[in-house]
Design a protein around this motif. Structure first.
Motif, short mmCIF file in Angstrom:
data_model
loop_
_atom_site.label_atom_id
_atom_site.label_comp_id
_atom_site.label_asym_id
_atom_site.label_seq_id
_atom_site.Cartn_x
_atom_site.Cartn_y
_atom_site.Cartn_z
N ARG A 270 0.82 -1.20 0.00
CA ARG A 270 0.00 0.00 0.00
C ARG A 270 0.86 1.26 0.00
O ARG A 270 0.35 2.37 -0.16
CB ARG A 270 -0.89 0.04 1.24
N GLU B 28 -3.54 -8.84 7.51
CA GLU B 28 -2.91 -8.12 6.41
C GLU B 28 -1.63 -7.45 6.87
O GLU B 28 -1.59 -6.82 7.93
CB GLU B 28 -3.83 -7.05 5.85
N ILE B 29 -0.58 -7.59 6.10
CA ILE B 29 0.66 -6.89 6.42
C ILE B 29 1.19 -6.23 5.16
O ILE B 29 1.33 -6.85 4.11
CB ILE B 29 1.71 -7.86 7.01
N ASP B 30 1.46 -4.95 5.27
CA ASP B 30 1.97 -4.17 4.16
C ASP B 30 3.50 -4.26 4.16
O ASP B 30 4.12 -4.05 5.20
CB ASP B 30 1.53 -2.71 4.35
N GLU C 78 5.58 -2.87 1.58
CA GLU C 78 6.26 -1.79 0.85
C GLU C 78 7.03 -2.31 -0.37
O GLU C 78 7.93 -1.65 -0.85
CB GLU C 78 7.27 -1.09 1.77
N PRO D 229 10.80 -7.10 4.79
CA PRO D 229 9.50 -7.05 5.48
C PRO D 229 8.55 -8.16 5.03
O PRO D 229 7.70 -8.60 5.81
CB PRO D 229 8.94 -5.69 5.10
N MET E 152 9.54 -11.22 4.41
CA MET E 152 9.95 -12.38 5.21
C MET E 152 9.38 -12.28 6.62
O MET E 152 8.88 -13.25 7.18
CB MET E 152 11.48 -12.46 5.31
N GLU E 153 9.46 -11.08 7.17
CA GLU E 153 8.93 -10.85 8.52
C GLU E 153 7.44 -11.12 8.53
O GLU E 153 6.91 -11.81 9.41
CB GLU E 153 9.23 -9.41 8.94
N ALA E 154 6.75 -10.59 7.52
CA ALA E 154 5.30 -10.76 7.44
C ALA E 154 4.95 -12.24 7.38
O ALA E 154 4.02 -12.69 8.05
CB ALA E 154 4.76 -10.03 6.22
N ARG F 11 5.27 -13.86 10.69
CA ARG F 11 4.23 -13.42 11.61
C ARG F 11 2.90 -14.11 11.28
O ARG F 11 2.14 -14.48 12.16
CB ARG F 11 4.07 -11.91 11.51
#
Lengths: 412, 355
Positions: free
Chosen positions: A37, A74-76, A78, A83, A85-87, A90
């Motif tokens: 987003r 939901e994880i944005d 960018e 991020p 990988m982190e998402a 999680r």
């Protein structure tokens, strides 16, 4: 010292709030959605992700799946890989049973993890076309036409438009010069050899806002009979304007799925600037679908106005498609488990492979996902810009399916 | 507070220049080693280890850039590109020659260093912003080359699937194993940097940074050391690129584009230019803070916004808060997190007395 104390306080507040991660509660099924987003493809993500949420909302309002509520995580990211990988971790920790991946580099980086953790991931319009091979990539589901299928469908459409014979015809392939842009090249070369047409490739260097030379070449020197346009971001809008400026008719051009949104048309200056332009769609465009009317009614019954994102039908509907296919797989998994909410990623993977003729009232192609074909048939529908909308000019179709599947099996 | 600093007398130059001037240093390092190598892998789950893994990769890259910018005063906006050189080198070696990680990692670094040497050449003529633009050009040239050379990048998709590393016969797959694989490399990088900056080379770098002409007058070969700084910095970047490639399981230049180079610049500026600890702080800060801010927003945001708009608000607010925190920390302490940490340390050193 005051500064120091302030700093320490701020750090403590952030740290304290940061480390609470919610997990699934009983009777709830968690699905993951990665999104962009705020990054370079936000013109897609900001419309696509609300579509996903709204479909889940609709399903939940009807009692969920087998009585179980669906929760979207939901994880944005960018459009950056770390991020992503982190998402992923999680979502895994949050108990997600299916994850919608967003982005080609992310698809590549997450593929080995999906296999190790046995969580199915969907990558519609992203990643390598070879991922359609379900034997080689059991936990990756492109679910929509890959770039190879899109390339094949575009050539098929060109053939139809040029009177059924391609021999000796001149086709220009104009593409964004990055891996995703070059991905259809192998299939285009193969079809060129099969059909005997001339193919000339025109690369647009990123960020794709300058293509005067290439377009002039296509329109004036090469005099292409048909143009296949595979560009992203701002580039499709620029392309529309440049082709118009060179006097090249837009009804001799077909755009791939990421050159096919309302935002691309708006970027070119509005509908009147793109009359006649053909596009491929992986999910239906426009508002004339029952499921969209149901979502609008749902918002009305809550006393709210439907979200403005719905007006950007192409990407919104695509988000809806991602959600619908994922939830269909979850539904199959829940049924197989006898109605229990206790489904695992491996169950949902089987659920995906059991999706048959799922169309959701025509907004989706007749998907047939099997253990071999994770692409579900490689369907696209061709739309044309007419008036103030994308109007369908064909049924759901796929081109040169045997050739594509042959290449997929070889994993070229 | 916990220890006395008086009563330790140094009678040799070696003792004066030692890595740990006080015995507490050894104790602290031993404690940290136990924490990171024993406690963390046992206590933390996959999610948190993933975070540390990402930061561990960033630490190596940030150290490299800090040697160049913080210690030698030569700016580079092509750091991401050097990482991609390391990434593709290692991927090609691992896939085509089946070489193990202890060859691919140094070879990725060495090839990146060789490319860094070339990119460093303009530094002999230009400085500051001009050098920034020259290295920016390198970023794009390297990206373009990788994008258009199938021999290096393995076909139209410019990506090579990387096999998982094998250590003593074990294939590294889980985040815990990956953590134990990546962390020693980061630790080695930290130790190497600590030793580098207190050596003859490190002092030459600092001399060049502070006053180039003076450095030349006292007998430092400025050209040589500038190029050396570029090579060492690129070596670190290359190693970080190989680590990232092993971690992602794929070498793809799209993971090392310009925004990544900018991120690394941000890391060392926030962490503290010319400090090893600062690089570590900065790497952790820039890598982990966005995640912290997002989880914070998810916890707090539900009280202000509802429904489908929450996701949009979180995504946008995250950028604003992240940017705001960077400004906040730089206003509080312009010399970076390292200086902030020193301030805290100095405060407690004499606590409860003010001076």
């Amino acid at each position: 010292m005051r500064h120091l104390r302030l700093g320490l306080m701020a750090a403590t507040v952030v740290a304290a709030a940061s480390f609470q991660i919610s997990t699934a509660t009983a009777g709830e099924i968690v699905v993951g959605l990665q999104c962009d987003r705020t990054g370079p493809t936000q013109t897609v993500g900001t419309f696509l992700c609300p579509g996903y949420h709204d479909y889940v909302k609709l399903v939940n309002s009807k009692g969920g799946i087998g009585g179980h509520t669906i929760k979207v995580m939901e994880i944005d990211h960018e459009y950056k890989v770390p991020p992503g990988m982190e998402a992923y971790q999680r979502m895994k920790k949050g108990g997600a049973v299916v994850i919608a991946i967003y982005g080609t580099p992310h698809t590549q980086a997450l593929t080995p993890l999906l296999h190790e953790d046995k969580i199915p991931g969907t990558s519609p319009g992203f990643g390598t076309a070879a991922a359609a091979n379900g034997k080689k990539y059991p936990f990756l589901f492109p679910i929509a036409a890959t770039y190879w299928s899109q390339g094949a469908a575009a050539v098929q459409f060109a053939k139809q438009q040029l009177g059924g014979v391609l021999k000796g015809k001149k086709i220009a392939y104009i593409y964004y010069d990055n891996p995703a842009g070059r991905e259809p090249l192998p299939i285009m070369h193969k079809l060129r050899d099969m059909e005997g047409f001339q193919l000339k490739e025109f690369a647009i260097p990123p960020p794709g806002v300058e293509m005067k030379v290439q377009v002039q070449d296509i329109a004036r020197r090469y005099r292409a009979d048909f143009v296949i346009n595979h560009t992203f971001g701002k580039a499709p809008s620029v392309a529309l304007n440049e082709f118009t400026r060179q006097g090249y008719p837009l009804n001799k051009m077909v755009g791939f799925v990421w050159a096919a949104g309302e935002s691309n048309i708006m970027g070119a200056g509005g509908w009147h600037k793109a009359q006649g332009y053909y596009v491929l769609q992986m999910a239906g465009a426009g508002s004339d679908y029952d499921v969209l009317r149901e979502i609008k009614a749902l918002y009305k019954s809550e006393g709210k106005t439907p979200p403005k994102e719905m007006e950007s039908t192409v990407y919104y509907n695509r988000g809806l498609m991602w959600a619908a296919v994922a939830l269909k797989a979850v539904e199959n998994a829940v049924k197989a488990k006898g109605g229990s909410a206790d489904v695992t990623g491996a169950d949902v993977q089987k659920g995906f492979e059991g999706i048959k003729d799922f169309t959701l009232g025509g907004i989706l192609p007749p998907l047939n996902i099997t253990a071999e074909d994770h692409e579900g048939g490689g369907w696209v529908q061709i739309f044309q810009v007419k008036g103030e909308a994308f109007v369908p000019v064909s049924k759901w179709l796929h081109g040169y399916r045997e050739t594509v599947m042959e290449m997929v099996a070889k994993g070229e | 507070m916990f220890h006395r600093e008086s009563g330790y007398f140094k009678t040799t130059y070696q003792a004066d220049m030692a890595l740990f001037p006080l015995p507490i240093g050894r104790v602290a390092i031993a404690g940290l080693a136990v924490l990171f190598f024993v406690v963390f892998p046992i206590v933390m789950d996959d999610y948190y280890l993933t975070l540390v893994n990402l930061a561990a990769i960033a630490v190596v890259g940030a150290l490299g850039l800090n040697i160049l910018l913080g210690y030698t005063g030569q700016i580079s906006i092509g750091h991401g590109a050097f990482m991609s050189v390391g990434a593709y080198t290692a991927a090609n070696f691992a896939v085509h020659f089946d070489l193990p990680f202890w060859i691919t990692i140094p070879s990725g670094g060495i090839l990146a260093a060789a490319v860094g040497l070339l990119v460093g050449l303009p530094s002999l003529r230009v400085k500051g912003l001009y050098l920034a633009i020259a290295t920016l050009a390198a970023q794009f040239i390297i990206e373009w080359t990788l994008n258009h050379t199938p021999v290096i990048s393995g076909g139209v998709q410019a990506s090579i699937e990387m096999p998982r590393p094998v250590v003593f016969g074990n294939t590294i797959t889980t985040p815990t194993e990956m953590y134990l694989f990546l962390l020693p490399i980061s630790v080695l990088a930290i130790i190497a940097t600590l030793n580098l900056v207190r050596s003859r080379i490190g002092r030459a770098f600092v001399a060049i940074r502070d006053q180039e002409i003076a450095a030349e007058i006292i007998g430092i070969n400025v050209y040589r050391y500038k190029l050396l700084a570029f090579m060492i910095s690129s070596f670190y970047a290359g190693v970080a690129g190989v680590m990232a490639t092993y971690y992602y399981g794929v070498a793809n230049y799209e993971a090392f584009q310009l925004p990544i180079s900018i991120d690394y610049l941000a890391m060392i500026i926030i962490g503290g230019l010319g400090s090893v600890l600062g690089s570590v702080f900065g790497a952790f800060f820039i890598t982990l803070l966005p995640f912290g801010v997002r989880i914070f927003m998810e916890t707090v945001g539900v009280f202000f916004v509802e429904g489908v708009y929450l996701a949009q608000v979180i995504a946008q607010m995250r950028l604003i808060i992240f940017g705001g925190l960077i400004i906040f920390f730089l206003v509080v302490e312009p010399e970076g997190l390292n200086k902030l940490w020193q301030n805290i340390r100095n405060y407690f050193r004499v606590w409860p007395f003010s001076y």
